[in-house]
Design a protein around this motif. Structure first.
Motif, mmCIF file in Angstrom:
data_model
loop_
_atom_site.group_PDB
_atom_site.id
_atom_site.type_symbol
_atom_site.label_atom_id
_atom_site.label_comp_id
_atom_site.label_asym_id
_atom_site.label_seq_id
_atom_site.Cartn_x
_atom_site.Cartn_y
_atom_site.Cartn_z
ATOM 1 N N THR A 60 0.837 -1.197 0.000
ATOM 2 C CA THR A 60 0.000 0.000 0.000
ATOM 3 C C THR A 60 0.877 1.254 0.000
ATOM 4 O OG1 THR A 60 -1.721 -1.147 1.253
ATOM 5 C CG2 THR A 60 -1.803 1.257 1.240
ATOM 6 N N GLY A 61 0.566 2.175 -0.912
ATOM 7 C CA GLY A 61 1.345 3.415 -0.985
ATOM 8 C C GLY A 61 2.685 3.254 -1.661
ATOM 9 N N THR A 76 7.995 10.447 8.213
ATOM 10 C CA THR A 76 7.715 9.198 8.924
ATOM 11 C C THR A 76 6.355 8.669 8.482
ATOM 12 O OG1 THR A 76 6.724 10.421 10.777
ATOM 13 C CG2 THR A 76 9.062 9.820 10.974
ATOM 14 N N ALA A 77 6.125 7.391 8.739
ATOM 15 C CA ALA A 77 4.828 6.772 8.470
ATOM 16 C C ALA A 77 4.680 5.564 9.380
ATOM 17 C CB ALA A 77 4.711 6.348 7.010
ATOM 18 N N GLU A 78 3.543 5.456 10.029
ATOM 19 C CA GLU A 78 3.290 4.308 10.901
ATOM 20 C C GLU A 78 3.063 3.059 10.046
ATOM 21 O OE1 GLU A 78 3.459 4.400 14.312
ATOM 22 O OE2 GLU A 78 4.223 6.406 13.872
ATOM 23 N N LEU A 79 3.641 1.942 10.465
ATOM 24 C CA LEU A 79 3.490 0.676 9.750
ATOM 25 C C LEU A 79 2.589 -0.270 10.541
ATOM 26 C CD1 LEU A 79 7.147 0.026 8.502
ATOM 27 C CD2 LEU A 79 5.258 1.151 7.294
ATOM 28 N N THR A 80 1.766 -1.015 9.833
ATOM 29 C CA THR A 80 0.892 -2.007 10.443
ATOM 30 C C THR A 80 1.377 -3.394 10.036
ATOM 31 O OG1 THR A 80 -0.993 -0.488 10.284
ATOM 32 C CG2 THR A 80 -1.481 -2.810 10.686
ATOM 33 N N ALA A 162 0.685 -5.584 6.826
ATOM 34 C CA ALA A 162 -0.731 -5.913 6.645
ATOM 35 C C ALA A 162 -1.216 -5.352 5.311
ATOM 36 C CB ALA A 162 -1.552 -5.346 7.797
ATOM 37 N N ALA A 163 -1.771 -6.224 4.477
ATOM 38 C CA ALA A 163 -2.263 -5.796 3.168
ATOM 39 C C ALA A 163 -3.431 -4.831 3.337
ATOM 40 C CB ALA A 163 -2.696 -7.007 2.353
ATOM 41 N N GLY A 164 -3.384 -3.742 2.594
ATOM 42 C CA GLY A 164 -4.480 -2.791 2.613
ATOM 43 C C GLY A 164 -4.491 -1.828 3.776
ATOM 44 N N ALA A 165 -3.550 -1.962 4.709
ATOM 45 C CA ALA A 165 -3.506 -1.027 5.842
ATOM 46 C C ALA A 165 -3.115 0.360 5.343
ATOM 47 C CB ALA A 165 -2.510 -1.504 6.886
ATOM 48 N N PRO A 166 -3.631 1.411 5.941
ATOM 49 C CA PRO A 166 -3.299 2.771 5.487
ATOM 50 C C PRO A 166 -1.800 3.047 5.580
ATOM 51 C CG PRO A 166 -5.161 2.807 7.002
ATOM 52 C CD PRO A 166 -4.601 1.418 7.059
#
Length: 320
Positions: A60-61, A76-80, A162-166
């Motif tokens: 994603t992204g 930065t970007a939070e990862l799931t 996680a697939a599709g997580a923002p």
């Protein structure tokens, strides 16, 4: 009379999947008598060093990953994670750069920072980052993670996230996000922070379109827009617009070329020095509509459009 060769017991057959990894100069465990690097280690080494042209494909992204890897100084970007956060790890955050160029850092509170703009040991950035992330999740709090060559059969980011997580990048004006309390940071980290802040180019992510980043330099500003479309199709569309005089983002702006980065194309515009990120939001949204129409066109390029395409192709720069 010829001597009889001594009888030897047949060695058990070992399948390729059962052969362990050993030192490159050690005998190969398969029993061939050759060194590991010249036998079963050859395929493993090739798998690790072979260049993956789109390492972030499927994440994603993807376009923003490419931008943060190549274009954006501080973000930065939070990862799931697919399997959730391990116990004692409150968060995992992707960062463009970390202090001392560390590949990753496990903070005192157990949270993890994963650096994106580091040199990687193999041709697959995704595999190297996944290996660093896994080691950071197990590192002792308060310690950095050093770089290494990832195992050839190790997981990739696509296996861990996680697939599709923002995926929502946050662009920062400096690198204060490195430490919760910059005033009490070590001298080494403080010096690294000062150097990084001094070199950072002011950058902003546009809100109205995906993966477009405005930046300010001393002479002029720029818009660098990472696009997901196949390169040949995108160049045709840009050429159609350029030949029709519709490739700019307003008065004083100019489409000057593009980058190639990690399998994607990044058109670049020169902007007047007084044109801010807010000023370019509306022109960029309008350009996106023109580009969508040009991408849908199927008729052959005209002579003027072919000349425009040749000029755009000649002004491409490959970053990776």
């Amino acid at each position: 009379m010829a001597k009889k060769r001594p009888q030897t017991k047949a060695k058990p057959q070992i399948t390729d999947g059962e052969i362990p990894v050993v030192g490159a100069r050690e005998p190969c465990p398969c029993g061939s008598g050759r060194r590991y690097k010249a036998c079963h280690g050859r395929a493993a080494a090739h798998a690790v060093t072979e260049l993956v042209h789109r390492p972030f494909e499927g994440i994603t992204g993807e376009c923003d990953w490419v931008a943060l890897r190549e274009l954006v100084p501080a973000a930065t970007a939070e990862l799931t994670l697919k399997d959730g956060l391990p116990e004692g790890v409150p968060s995992v955050t992707l960062a463009t750069v970390l202090p001392m160029a560390w590949p990753a850092l496990r903070r005192d509170d157990g949270s993890v920072l994963l650096g994106l703009q580091n040199d990687t040991a193999s041709g697959d950035i995704s595999r190297d980052l996944a290996d660093t992330l896994l080691r950071a999740l197990e590192a002792q709090p308060g310690t950095p993670v050093q770089g290494r060559r990832a195992p050839a059969d190790g997981p990739r980011l696509q296996d861990l996230l996680a697939a599709g997580a923002p995926f929502e990048p946050v662009v920062h004006s400096g690198f204060e996000f490195w430490v919760p309390d910059a005033e009490n940071a070590s001298p080494e980290v403080t010096a690294s922070l000062e150097r990084a802040n001094a070199a950072a180019i002011p950058t902003a992510r546009l809100a109205g379109v995906d993966a477009a980043y405005w930046c300010e330099t001393s002479e002029k500003n720029h818009l660098r827009w990472v696009m997901p479309h196949p390169e040949e199709q995108l160049l045709d569309a840009l050429a159609r617009l350029h030949a029709a005089g519709r490739s700019s983002l307003g008065e004083g702006t100019r489409l000057v070329g593009s980058f190639r980065a990690h399998g994607l194309t990044v058109p670049v515009w020169d902007l007047p020095s007084g044109m801010s990120a807010d000023d370019v939001e509306k022109p960029a949204a309008e350009f996106a509509e023109r580009l969508a129409a040009a991408l849908a066109a199927t008729e052959p390029l005209t002579a003027d459009e072919r000349r425009s395409r040749g000029g755009l192709t000649n002004r491409q720069v490959t970053l990776s």
